[in-house]
Design an enzyme around this catalytic site. Structure first.
Site, short mmCIF file in Angstrom:
data_model
loop_
_atom_site.label_atom_id
_atom_site.label_comp_id
_atom_site.label_asym_id
_atom_site.label_seq_id
_atom_site.Cartn_x
_atom_site.Cartn_y
_atom_site.Cartn_z
N HIS A 1 6.48 -12.79 4.46
CA HIS A 1 5.71 -11.77 5.16
C HIS A 1 4.23 -11.98 4.87
O HIS A 1 3.84 -12.93 4.19
CB HIS A 1 6.12 -10.37 4.67
CG HIS A 1 7.49 -9.93 5.09
ND1 HIS A 1 7.70 -8.98 6.06
CD2 HIS A 1 8.71 -10.30 4.67
CE1 HIS A 1 9.01 -8.79 6.22
NE2 HIS A 1 9.66 -9.59 5.38
N SER A 2 3.41 -11.08 5.40
CA SER A 2 2.00 -10.99 5.02
C SER A 2 1.56 -9.55 5.31
O SER A 2 2.19 -8.86 6.13
CB SER A 2 1.15 -11.99 5.81
OG SER A 2 0.97 -11.59 7.15
N TYR A 3 0.52 -9.05 4.62
CA TYR A 3 -0.35 -9.77 3.71
C TYR A 3 -0.42 -9.00 2.40
O TYR A 3 0.16 -7.92 2.28
CB TYR A 3 -1.75 -9.90 4.32
CG TYR A 3 -2.42 -8.58 4.66
CD1 TYR A 3 -3.29 -7.94 3.76
CD2 TYR A 3 -2.18 -7.94 5.89
CE1 TYR A 3 -3.88 -6.73 4.08
CE2 TYR A 3 -2.76 -6.73 6.19
CZ TYR A 3 -3.62 -6.12 5.29
OH TYR A 3 -4.20 -4.92 5.60
N GLU B 1 4.61 -11.77 0.18
CA GLU B 1 3.54 -11.28 1.06
C GLU B 1 2.35 -12.22 0.89
O GLU B 1 1.64 -12.17 -0.11
CB GLU B 1 3.16 -9.84 0.68
CG GLU B 1 4.26 -8.82 0.86
CD GLU B 1 4.40 -8.35 2.30
OE1 GLU B 1 3.59 -8.78 3.16
OE2 GLU B 1 5.31 -7.55 2.57
N HIS C 1 8.52 -9.49 10.96
CA HIS C 1 7.43 -8.68 11.51
C HIS C 1 6.57 -9.57 12.39
O HIS C 1 6.00 -10.57 11.92
CB HIS C 1 6.61 -8.04 10.40
CG HIS C 1 7.31 -6.92 9.71
ND1 HIS C 1 7.09 -6.56 8.40
CD2 HIS C 1 8.26 -6.06 10.18
CE1 HIS C 1 7.85 -5.53 8.09
NE2 HIS C 1 8.57 -5.21 9.16
N ALA C 2 6.47 -9.23 13.66
CA ALA C 2 5.95 -10.13 14.69
C ALA C 2 4.53 -10.62 14.41
O ALA C 2 4.22 -11.80 14.63
CB ALA C 2 5.99 -9.42 16.04
N ARG C 3 3.66 -9.76 13.92
CA ARG C 3 2.24 -10.09 13.80
C ARG C 3 1.91 -10.96 12.59
O ARG C 3 0.79 -11.43 12.45
CB ARG C 3 1.44 -8.80 13.73
CG ARG C 3 1.78 -7.93 12.53
CD ARG C 3 1.21 -6.54 12.70
NE ARG C 3 1.58 -5.64 11.62
CZ ARG C 3 1.42 -4.31 11.66
NH1 ARG C 3 0.91 -3.76 12.75
NH2 ARG C 3 1.76 -3.56 10.64
N GLU C 4 2.89 -11.19 11.73
CA GLU C 4 2.63 -11.90 10.47
C GLU C 4 2.82 -13.41 10.66
O GLU C 4 3.73 -14.03 10.11
CB GLU C 4 3.54 -11.32 9.37
CG GLU C 4 3.26 -9.84 9.14
CD GLU C 4 4.29 -9.13 8.26
OE1 GLU C 4 5.17 -9.82 7.69
OE2 GLU C 4 4.22 -7.89 8.15
N TYR D 1 5.42 0.30 -2.12
CA TYR D 1 5.85 1.64 -1.76
C TYR D 1 7.36 1.60 -1.56
O TYR D 1 7.97 0.53 -1.44
CB TYR D 1 5.17 2.11 -0.47
CG TYR D 1 5.05 1.05 0.58
CD1 TYR D 1 6.17 0.56 1.27
CD2 TYR D 1 3.81 0.50 0.91
CE1 TYR D 1 6.07 -0.43 2.23
CE2 TYR D 1 3.69 -0.49 1.87
CZ TYR D 1 4.82 -0.96 2.53
OH TYR D 1 4.70 -1.94 3.48
N ASN E 1 12.70 -4.84 9.32
CA ASN E 1 12.79 -4.76 7.87
C ASN E 1 13.04 -3.34 7.37
O ASN E 1 12.81 -3.04 6.20
CB ASN E 1 11.53 -5.33 7.21
CG ASN E 1 11.85 -5.93 5.84
OD1 ASN E 1 12.89 -6.54 5.64
ND2 ASN E 1 10.93 -5.75 4.89
N ARG E 2 13.49 -2.50 8.27
CA ARG E 2 14.04 -1.18 7.88
C ARG E 2 15.44 -1.00 8.48
O ARG E 2 16.03 0.07 8.35
CB ARG E 2 13.15 -0.04 8.41
CG ARG E 2 11.73 -0.04 7.90
CD ARG E 2 11.61 0.20 6.41
NE ARG E 2 10.22 0.36 6.00
CZ ARG E 2 9.38 -0.64 5.75
NH1 ARG E 2 9.80 -1.89 5.89
NH2 ARG E 2 8.14 -0.40 5.39
N ARG F 1 4.43 -5.32 15.73
CA ARG F 1 5.19 -5.50 14.50
C ARG F 1 6.70 -5.58 14.74
O ARG F 1 7.40 -6.34 14.08
CB ARG F 1 4.88 -4.33 13.54
CG ARG F 1 5.77 -4.21 12.32
CD ARG F 1 5.39 -2.93 11.56
NE ARG F 1 6.31 -2.60 10.47
CZ ARG F 1 6.05 -2.82 9.17
NH1 ARG F 1 4.93 -3.41 8.81
NH2 ARG F 1 6.92 -2.44 8.24
#
Length: 635
Positions: A211-213, A286, A86-89, A263, A158-159, A141
């Site tokens: 990952h985060s967060y 995370e 995920h790009a923003r993490e 989730y 990640n899906r 993301r």
């Protein structure tokens, strides 16, 4: 130096990062900078690191995987780590880089991790999205591939994995952040990671994706709330890693399956690695709490990554109990400092509080803590006790390793050795002479004595194994301070010997056997050292020593010489074994001189493991004898 631990033992501080000239942990790096760093490592450390492009991103960026190994010719188990899907993490690639930095540039402190395991680390799975988040949209993301919507590029990597793909928690809308793609593995980035994992599936035993967060330690499944059949194993390992993180000053993470903690989300990499690639131990981390969200300050990178690194250690070393070695870097392929030994003891107390406690029995002349570990899994304090020490003579490093191996087996292999800790309590002081031990490591490899001042300012130290108050200084009263076996100006002149004396006296009614480990010579010795006469119970002492020696030989060890100290070696009054038997009243008192004479005191590190594992069979016989003759029900 003073490496003491305070009266109230504090958590082990984070490992201080060793930076290269081109990377630090107070800023975030671009994908190009990361790849440059990986290539630099491969060039600077060719025997340790190699890089491989496992594919290219949609926009043509290299997906560089670094492989880190210090041997094994490809036969070792492997750990696969990725980040930045995920790009923003951004904190996720930073964590991957810190692990790489520690394994390669700080390998001297972490060689145990690369001697036993191969590491495959992909710092940025999604470089196009990662770069876009640096230049255009900080909270981007997804990947950057085109979709059916010209205004909504990108897929949630990640899906996009093909395990229960699109079943739940994913979107078919290209404009959604969780868009799963037009098909499973539509993205070249996820397909490249898939191909690498499947190609190495027989070697990879643990998978970590960063990952985060949210401060979560997650395991499969993400597609269902049902738990995998080995959920208890996954949960237990996560708990141990989390405890290590907390001990290093980090916050406690929430642990559980992805669906039940967060989730439902099908098509995740951790589900695929476990469900298809067959990597049973598969986790998503995370990082960081929710205060800053995805925009975690660069000023806090170093604190975050250094605190989590101990958790990685635990995850690695506990991932396979059949090949388990201790947490936090204690192995049996190298010798360790007194500080690291004490850290290890504290780590064990933190991780195994139900069977381990520590007691600071005193301080050395230079202020180092003398820490004894108490190990027990039963008896309610009524069990007989075995007292063990090592490192009385500074240069005899293998004696310290022997005590550590006993501790390791009794604590971290307790499921196999619970019979030894259920009916017997073990009190072990790994380094009885820490000042001398450290001096032998830093200044004079052949140093033997303590480091206290004597009447001769040019000749420091006392032989602690001539300083105990039982027939002290009877053999040769003219020994000078400059001689190696100087017994001191008076009995118990040394704070180290007084501390051991007081500790033994405090438990004298419980201690039934005493073992002092030394080297070298290959012998199991019993009192007396002050005279050639034998104690009245010499036959009992001799018979038990013979039994121990047989076990040692059956495990592949050498045939040790057995007898009283004076008759096998020489007169040596003031020894700890004589004192423990003659003054404290521990009838079964022994000195074990480990190893043969080929290498003398400078035993090669590659011989540590065979030495300690073989003699542990003898230690088990000592424990069995005490159980048979002194267990609490017989007292």
């Amino acid at each position: 130096t003073n490496d003491s631990i305070p009266d109230r033992l504090e958590p082990k501080p984070p490992i201080i990062p060793k930076f290269s000239r081109s990377i630090a942990f107070n800023k975030y790096y671009t994908h190009d900078e990361i790849n440059t760093y990986l290539r630099q490592l491969a060039s600077s450390y060719p025997s340790l690191a190699t890089v491989e492009s496992i594919g290219k991103s949609y926009e043509g960026r290299d997906l560089l995987m670094i492989k880190i190994s210090s041997g094994g010719s490809g036969t070792r188990p492997a750990i696969l780590i990725d980040a930045g899907i995920h790009a923003r993490e951004w904190i996720a690639p930073a964590m991957a880089l810190y692990i790489i930095n520690q394994l390669v540039e700080n390998n001297a402190a972490n060689s145990d991790l690369t001697n036993s395991v191969d590491w495959y680390i992909l710092p940025v799975v999604n470089p196009d999205g990662y770069q876009y988040s640096h230049t255009t949209s900080r909270l981007w993301r997804k990947t950057r591939s085109p979709t059916t919507s010209s205004s909504c590029p990108g897929v949630d990597g990640n899906r996009n994995f093909d395990y229960h793909w699109m079943e739940t928690g994913a979107s078919s809308s290209p404009c959604a952040e969780t868009f799963a793609g037009s098909r499973a593995f539509s993205e070249p980035e996820t397909a490249a990671l898939r191909d690498f994992a499947v190609a190495n599936k027989n070697k990879i035993k643990l998978y970590l994706t960063f990952h985060s967060y949210g401060n979560y330690f997650l395991y499969p499944w993400g597609y269902t709330s049902a738990l995998p059949s080995d959920a208890s194993t996954l949960h237990s390992l996560a708990q141990q890693a989390n405890q290590a993180h907390v001990s290093a000053g980090g916050s406690s993470y929430t642990i559980g399956s992805s669906t039940n903690v967060l989730y439902a989300a099908a098509g995740g990499s951790d589900d695929y690695m476990k469900g298809v690639a067959g990597i049973d131990l598969s986790y998503t981390m995370e990082f960081t709490n929710s205060i800053y969200g995805f925009q975690f300050p660069a000023s806090q990178i170093q604190t975050t990554v250094s605190r989590f690194f101990p958790a990685v250690r635990v995850a690695i070393f506990n991932h396979d109990k059949a090949n388990y070695t201790p947490a936090y870097g204690i192995s049996f392929e190298r010798f360790y400092s007194h500080r690291d030994v004490n850290y290890y003891l504290h780590d064990l107390e933190s991780i195994y509080p139900e069977i381990v406690s520590l007691e600071k029995i005193g301080k050395s002349y230079e202020g180092r803590d003398l820490i004894a570990i108490k190990i027990s899994s039963g008896g309610g304090g009524k069990n007989p006790v075995i007292l063990i020490d090592g490192g009385t003579h500074a240069r005899e490093w293998i004696s310290v390793s022997m005590t550590l191996y006993i501790i390791h087996q009794l604590v971290e292999y307790n499921t196999l050795n619970s019979d030894l800790t259920t009916n017997v309590d073990w009190y072990i002081l790994p380094v009885a002479n820490p000042d001398g031990y450290e001096f032998s490591r830093t200044s004079d490899r052949m140093w033997r004595k303590t480091r206290s001042l004597t009447y001769n300012p040019t000749c420091r130290g006392v032989d602690p194994n001539r300083n105990f108050g039982y027939h002290w200084n009877e053999g040769d009263p003219d020994i000078t301070a400059c001689q190696e076996d100087y017994p001191g100006i008076r009995e118990f002149s040394e704070v180290e010997t007084r501390s051991l004396r007081d500790f033994a006296m405090a438990y004298r009614h419980k201690i039934k056997l005493y073992l002092a480990f030394h080297s070298f010579g290959g012998s199991i010795l019993y009192p007396w050292g002050f005279t050639s006469e034998l104690p009245s119970d010499w036959k009992t002492l001799d018979d038990l020593a013979q039994r121990v020696n047989r076990a040692h030989m059956a495990a592949g060890g050498e045939n040790y010489t057995i007898g009283s100290s004076t008759n096998v070696l020489y007169l040596g009054a003031g020894g700890s074994d004589d004192y423990m038997k003659g003054a404290v009243g521990i009838n079964l008192s022994y000195t074990v001189e480990l190893t043969n004479t080929e290498y003398g005191f400078i035993l090669p590190e590659e011989l540590i493991y065979p030495t300690v594992t073989r003699f542990f069979a003898g230690v088990q016989e000592f424990g069995n004898y005490i159980t048979e003759n002194f267990q609490a029900t017989k007292n």
